[in-house]
Design an enzyme around this catalytic site. Structure first.
Site, PDB file in Angstrom:
ATOM      1  CD  GLN A   1     -70.559   3.090 -14.038  1.00  0.00           C
ATOM      2  OE1 GLN A   1     -70.065   3.840 -14.883  1.00  0.00           O
ATOM      3  NE2 GLN A   1     -70.650   3.429 -12.760  1.00  0.00           N
TER       4      GLN A   1
ATOM      5  CG  HIS B   1     -69.831  -0.480 -18.638  1.00  0.00           C
ATOM      6  ND1 HIS B   1     -69.172   0.440 -17.861  1.00  0.00           N
ATOM      7  CD2 HIS B   1     -70.930   0.159 -19.101  1.00  0.00           C
ATOM      8  CE1 HIS B   1     -69.834   1.583 -17.865  1.00  0.00           C
ATOM      9  NE2 HIS B   1     -70.906   1.442 -18.595  1.00  0.00           N
TER      10      HIS B   1
ATOM     11  CB  ALA C   1     -67.052   1.007  -1.045  1.00  0.00           C
TER      12      ALA C   1
HETATM   13  N1  APR Z   1     -64.406   3.347  -2.081  1.00  0.00           N
HETATM   14  C1  APR Z   1     -65.320   4.189  -2.677  1.00  0.00           C
HETATM   15  N2  APR Z   1     -65.024   4.953  -3.769  1.00  0.00           N
HETATM   16  C2  APR Z   1     -63.779   4.866  -4.257  1.00  0.00           C
HETATM   17  C3  APR Z   1     -62.771   4.039  -3.681  1.00  0.00           C
HETATM   18  C4  APR Z   1     -63.134   3.256  -2.550  1.00  0.00           C
HETATM   19  N3  APR Z   1     -62.271   2.437  -1.954  1.00  0.00           N
HETATM   20  N4  APR Z   1     -61.619   4.184  -4.405  1.00  0.00           N
HETATM   21  C5  APR Z   1     -61.902   5.088  -5.399  1.00  0.00           C
HETATM   22  N5  APR Z   1     -63.191   5.498  -5.299  1.00  0.00           N
HETATM   23  C6  APR Z   1     -63.933   6.403  -6.185  1.00  0.00           C
HETATM   24  C7  APR Z   1     -63.096   7.566  -6.714  1.00  0.00           C
HETATM   25  O1  APR Z   1     -63.222   8.659  -5.838  1.00  0.00           O
HETATM   26  C8  APR Z   1     -63.753   7.851  -8.067  1.00  0.00           C
HETATM   27  O2  APR Z   1     -64.788   8.826  -7.923  1.00  0.00           O
HETATM   28  O3  APR Z   1     -64.301   5.648  -7.319  1.00  0.00           O
HETATM   29  C9  APR Z   1     -64.408   6.513  -8.449  1.00  0.00           C
HETATM   30  C10 APR Z   1     -63.767   5.818  -9.646  1.00  0.00           C
HETATM   31  O4  APR Z   1     -64.008   6.636 -10.769  1.00  0.00           O
HETATM   32  P1  APR Z   1     -63.442   6.223 -12.221  1.00  0.00           P
HETATM   33  O5  APR Z   1     -62.022   5.889 -12.114  1.00  0.00           O
HETATM   34  O6  APR Z   1     -63.871   7.302 -13.151  1.00  0.00           O
HETATM   35  O7  APR Z   1     -64.191   4.852 -12.564  1.00  0.00           O
HETATM   36  P2  APR Z   1     -65.733   4.586 -12.903  1.00  0.00           P
HETATM   37  O8  APR Z   1     -66.615   5.656 -12.408  1.00  0.00           O
HETATM   38  O9  APR Z   1     -66.020   3.206 -12.476  1.00  0.00           O
HETATM   39  O10 APR Z   1     -65.679   4.630 -14.520  1.00  0.00           O
HETATM   40  C11 APR Z   1     -66.896   4.472 -15.222  1.00  0.00           C
HETATM   41  O11 APR Z   1     -65.688   4.508 -17.289  1.00  0.00           O
HETATM   42  O12 APR Z   1     -63.739   3.933 -18.238  1.00  0.00           O
HETATM   43  C12 APR Z   1     -65.071   3.622 -18.212  1.00  0.00           C
HETATM   44  O13 APR Z   1     -66.158   1.582 -18.680  1.00  0.00           O
HETATM   45  C13 APR Z   1     -65.323   2.213 -17.756  1.00  0.00           C
HETATM   46  O14 APR Z   1     -66.999   1.398 -16.215  1.00  0.00           O
HETATM   47  C14 APR Z   1     -66.031   2.388 -16.412  1.00  0.00           C
HETATM   48  C15 APR Z   1     -66.639   3.767 -16.538  1.00  0.00           C
END
Ligand code: APR
Length: 249
Positions: free
Chosen positions: A99, A117, A230
């Site tokens: 994403q 995306h 990660a």
């Molecule tokens: N390692 C693993 N997981 C992590 C880390 C890390 N270092 N840091 C944060 N996280 C996790 C958080 O716990 C959270 O569940 O990553 C996740 C990020 O979630 P979001 O901020 O919601 O982002 P994402 O899931 O990528 O969003 C999806 O939403 O806004 C749109 O298009 C945009 O691609 C994006 C989509």
């Protein structure tokens, strides 16, 4: 210690979200200091926002482009690309659906990648439709294309309310139908259609694993949930043989 992928000749599909890029200094979207805390989606990430104020939208995406170009892939990205190499050299198949629009997976050496995306490093002409690699960060805004129509350029990003690029979802779903394991990393499981892929794999009875800092909204869908960062967990959990020999990447 249960290893995520036990032998290389497997068919592996990995899906990632912004969490895997957090350790490279890229903001995630939700949660503390998330991108959507400081910006209203309807102002910067929708076709309506772009029609209303292309300069504001371009400022938002150029800022993110500069940040992405200034960052380096981290141990999490490197572990995913090493897993691809290990699986494909071992006779298996591998697909990475991300994403993320930061391009860090490709810079980490990942090859078979679907950027669901879009990408911060690609622009598209709204008149002739040409799509091209674009790492310029000092466009006079709003930028126009050099085609005869001098079309307005837009970031090649899938905005809210827009569909994924043609064929991407079909290719990902077909790989999941065929896979031995579906691994989800660094995503909150709240944004569809990406979040629906875990449901899809689950319905198909596929083995599923999730590595995430916090429990995602759809945590119950996974056979294995590894809570952690990660960049720490992936190198530790991905390479049994190399690990055994003490030379995991
Ligand atoms: N390692 C693993 N997981 C992590 C880390 C890390 N270092 N840091 C944060 N996280 C996790 C958080 O716990 C959270 O569940 O990553 C996740 C990020 O979630 P979001 O901020 O919601 O982002 P994402 O899931 O990528 O969003 C999806 O939403 O806004 C749109 O298009 C945009 O691609 C994006 C989509």
């Amino acid at each position: 210690m249960n290893w995520i992928v036990d032998t290389p000749e497997k068919k592996v599909v990995v899906m990632t979200g912004s969490g895997i890029s957090a350790e490279s200094g890229i903001q995630t979207f939700r949660g503390a200091n998330g991108l959507w805390e400081n910006h209203r989606i309807e102002d910067v990430a929708s076709p309506i926002a772009f029609r209303r104020d292309p300069v504001m939208v371009w400022n938002f995406y150029l800022q993110r482009r500069k940040q992405a170009l200034g960052c380096q892939p981290n141990a999490g990205h490197l572990a995913v690309s090493a897993l691809e190499k290990w699986v494909t050299e071992g006779g298996g198949e591998f697909l990475l659906a991300t994403q993320n629009v930061d391009g860090l997976h490709t810079r980490a050496g990942s090859r078979n990648v679907i950027e669901m995306h879009g990408s911060l490093l690609i622009s598209r002409c709204t008149a002739c439709g040409e799509v091209f690699q674009d790492e310029s960060v000092d466009w006079e805004l709003p930028p126009h294309h050099d085609c005869p129509q001098k079309g307005l350029l837009r970031p090649h990003i899938v905005w809210f309310g827009e569909s994924l690029f043609p064929g991407d979802m079909e290719n990902i779903e077909s790989a999941i139908r065929d896979c031995d394991i579906f691994i989800v990393i660094g995503t909150s499981g709240t944004v569809y259609p990406a979040a629906g892929l875990a449901h899809y794999a689950n319905r198909l009875g596929k083995r599923t694993a999730c590595v995430n800092k916090d429990a995602p909204a759809n945590v119950d869908l996974f056979d294995t949930f590894i809570q952690g960062e990660a960049g720490t967990e992936l190198p530790r959990r991905l390479f049994p043989e190399k690990r055994a020999k003490g030379n995991a990447p």
